[in-house]
Scaffold this motif. Sequence first.
Motif, PDB file in Angstrom:
ATOM      1  N   ARG A 238       0.831  -1.210   0.000  1.00  0.00           N
ATOM      2  CA  ARG A 238       0.000   0.000   0.000  1.00  0.00           C
ATOM      3  C   ARG A 238       0.864   1.258   0.000  1.00  0.00           C
ATOM      4  NH1 ARG A 238      -3.542   1.933   5.244  1.00  0.00           N
ATOM      5  NH2 ARG A 238      -4.238   3.937   4.404  1.00  0.00           N
ATOM      6  N   ALA A 239       1.889   1.294   0.863  1.00  0.00           N
ATOM      7  CA  ALA A 239       2.734   2.475   0.984  1.00  0.00           C
ATOM      8  C   ALA A 239       3.555   2.719  -0.282  1.00  0.00           C
ATOM      9  CB  ALA A 239       3.656   2.328   2.191  1.00  0.00           C
ATOM     10  N   LEU A 240       4.007   1.657  -0.935  1.00  0.00           N
ATOM     11  CA  LEU A 240       4.749   1.802  -2.184  1.00  0.00           C
ATOM     12  C   LEU A 240       3.842   2.288  -3.302  1.00  0.00           C
ATOM     13  CD1 LEU A 240       6.949  -1.419  -2.057  1.00  0.00           C
ATOM     14  CD2 LEU A 240       7.757   0.937  -1.817  1.00  0.00           C
ATOM     15  N   GLY A 241       2.575   1.898  -3.237  1.00  0.00           N
ATOM     16  CA  GLY A 241       1.630   2.294  -4.282  1.00  0.00           C
ATOM     17  C   GLY A 241       1.152   3.718  -4.171  1.00  0.00           C
ATOM     18  N   ASP A 242       1.016   4.228  -2.933  1.00  0.00           N
ATOM     19  CA  ASP A 242       0.446   5.577  -2.783  1.00  0.00           C
ATOM     20  C   ASP A 242       1.498   6.650  -2.508  1.00  0.00           C
ATOM     21  OD1 ASP A 242       1.105   5.441  -0.054  1.00  0.00           O
ATOM     22  OD2 ASP A 242      -0.941   5.091   0.610  1.00  0.00           O
ATOM     23  N   GLN A 260       3.938 -17.080  -4.754  1.00  0.00           N
ATOM     24  CA  GLN A 260       3.853 -16.600  -6.121  1.00  0.00           C
ATOM     25  C   GLN A 260       2.807 -15.509  -6.302  1.00  0.00           C
ATOM     26  OE1 GLN A 260       5.722 -17.731  -9.050  1.00  0.00           O
ATOM     27  NE2 GLN A 260       7.018 -18.282  -7.319  1.00  0.00           N
ATOM     28  N   ASP A 261       1.768 -15.532  -5.469  1.00  0.00           N
ATOM     29  CA  ASP A 261       0.706 -14.541  -5.617  1.00  0.00           C
ATOM     30  C   ASP A 261       0.942 -13.271  -4.808  1.00  0.00           C
ATOM     31  OD1 ASP A 261       0.308 -15.562  -3.083  1.00  0.00           O
ATOM     32  OD2 ASP A 261      -1.807 -16.087  -3.380  1.00  0.00           O
ATOM     33  N   TRP A 265       6.151  -9.052  -5.726  1.00  0.00           N
ATOM     34  CA  TRP A 265       6.962  -9.452  -6.876  1.00  0.00           C
ATOM     35  C   TRP A 265       6.886  -8.435  -8.015  1.00  0.00           C
ATOM     36  CZ3 TRP A 265      10.412 -13.158  -6.439  1.00  0.00           C
ATOM     37  CH2 TRP A 265      10.177 -14.273  -5.620  1.00  0.00           C
ATOM     38  N   ALA A 266       5.709  -7.857  -8.212  1.00  0.00           N
ATOM     39  CA  ALA A 266       5.463  -7.042  -9.409  1.00  0.00           C
ATOM     40  C   ALA A 266       5.608  -5.548  -9.169  1.00  0.00           C
ATOM     41  CB  ALA A 266       4.061  -7.341  -9.943  1.00  0.00           C
ATOM     42  N   ILE A 267       5.891  -5.121  -7.955  1.00  0.00           N
ATOM     43  CA  ILE A 267       5.992  -3.692  -7.660  1.00  0.00           C
ATOM     44  C   ILE A 267       7.389  -3.210  -8.039  1.00  0.00           C
ATOM     45  CG2 ILE A 267       5.889  -1.943  -5.854  1.00  0.00           C
ATOM     46  CD1 ILE A 267       3.940  -3.737  -4.343  1.00  0.00           C
ATOM     47  N   TYR A 271      12.347  -4.131  -4.053  1.00  0.00           N
ATOM     48  CA  TYR A 271      13.495  -4.954  -4.432  1.00  0.00           C
ATOM     49  C   TYR A 271      13.514  -6.189  -3.538  1.00  0.00           C
ATOM     50  CZ  TYR A 271      14.604  -0.742  -6.938  1.00  0.00           C
ATOM     51  OH  TYR A 271      14.529   0.340  -7.794  1.00  0.00           O
ATOM     52  N   VAL A 272      13.227  -7.338  -4.143  1.00  0.00           N
ATOM     53  CA  VAL A 272      13.067  -8.602  -3.423  1.00  0.00           C
ATOM     54  C   VAL A 272      14.323  -9.444  -3.581  1.00  0.00           C
ATOM     55  CG1 VAL A 272      11.788 -10.785  -3.376  1.00  0.00           C
ATOM     56  CG2 VAL A 272      10.553  -8.613  -3.652  1.00  0.00           C
ATOM     57  N   THR A 273      14.896  -9.870  -2.448  1.00  0.00           N
ATOM     58  CA  THR A 273      15.970 -10.854  -2.472  1.00  0.00           C
ATOM     59  C   THR A 273      15.566 -12.018  -1.566  1.00  0.00           C
ATOM     60  OG1 THR A 273      17.138  -9.578  -0.752  1.00  0.00           O
ATOM     61  CG2 THR A 273      17.853  -9.265  -3.026  1.00  0.00           C
TER      62      THR A 273
END
Length: 312
Positions: A238-242, A260-261, A265-267, A271-273
Amino acid sequence: MLLLHLSDVDEASWGTRLAEALAPYPVVRRGDAYDPADIRYIFVWKPKPEAFDGLSNLKAVLSLGAGVDALLRHPNLPDAPIVRFVDDDLSQRMSDYVVAHVTMHHRLYTRFRADQKAKRWSQLYPPAAGQTTVGIMGMGVLGQDAAKRLLPLGFTLRSWSRTPKQMDGIEGFSGDAGFEPFLSGTDILVNLLPLTPDTAGILNYQTFGKLRRGVLDGGPVIVNAARGGHQSEADIARALGDGTLGAASLDVFQVEPLPQDSPLWAIENCYVTPHIAAISSERTGVVYFSSIIKNHEAGKPLINVVDRARGY
């Protein structure tokens, strides 16, 4: 006698090297024939429910991990001292991760990656390091090492911990009263806290909204390399989106592997490690734990013993 009960790591290799380092002290593994009453030390990582069965003469539980939150939740954990792994190599690896992500965000990587994708030439200059405040939550061994490596890069540093901690060159905050003042001056928030009931879920939307704005283009940033239990992933999304957060670097998750859902992953500014910031080295771990056993058998006190009341 030392018993190894290690899951998801090479137990055979650890066993061989510990046996060599401790010889002639006996070392056994799961599946070997031994009398549980002869076990004085057990070396564990993700122990199964039956790991401690029959260990009536146990002197210490040796944990391969630096964090012991999962171990403390074990339903059959015996009433014996727990020794956690404290290691310069592990600290260096964690600091490598923290420095890499702090400097990446300080230099506005998200912004310029988007500009490149759009073929947009926009000469926005990042703030100087000294104008950028990195706030480190958790000033144990890992937090102090990260601070030590960030200081020479010129960042303004501040810290927050459960109890007051003093370190040259760092503005320290502590306790509930110090939390909001700490956040209000922080541009890049680094979490290296131990996971306890008091710190679970601390990375949430309310926390993010109290970080400083106006220094980093896009908004403040979080870096979590501690535990997935510290964060609300729905709040991060939410915070990354707004725009409450400009970006996030996450090495740990509430469920691992990350499902997977998961929207994370898609934002693009997330940054996912896959929980790789630091690892317990077999080379240095064998030296560390064999020394602990030898010293304790010689009558010396155990080191780096976990305070169960605090959770670390």
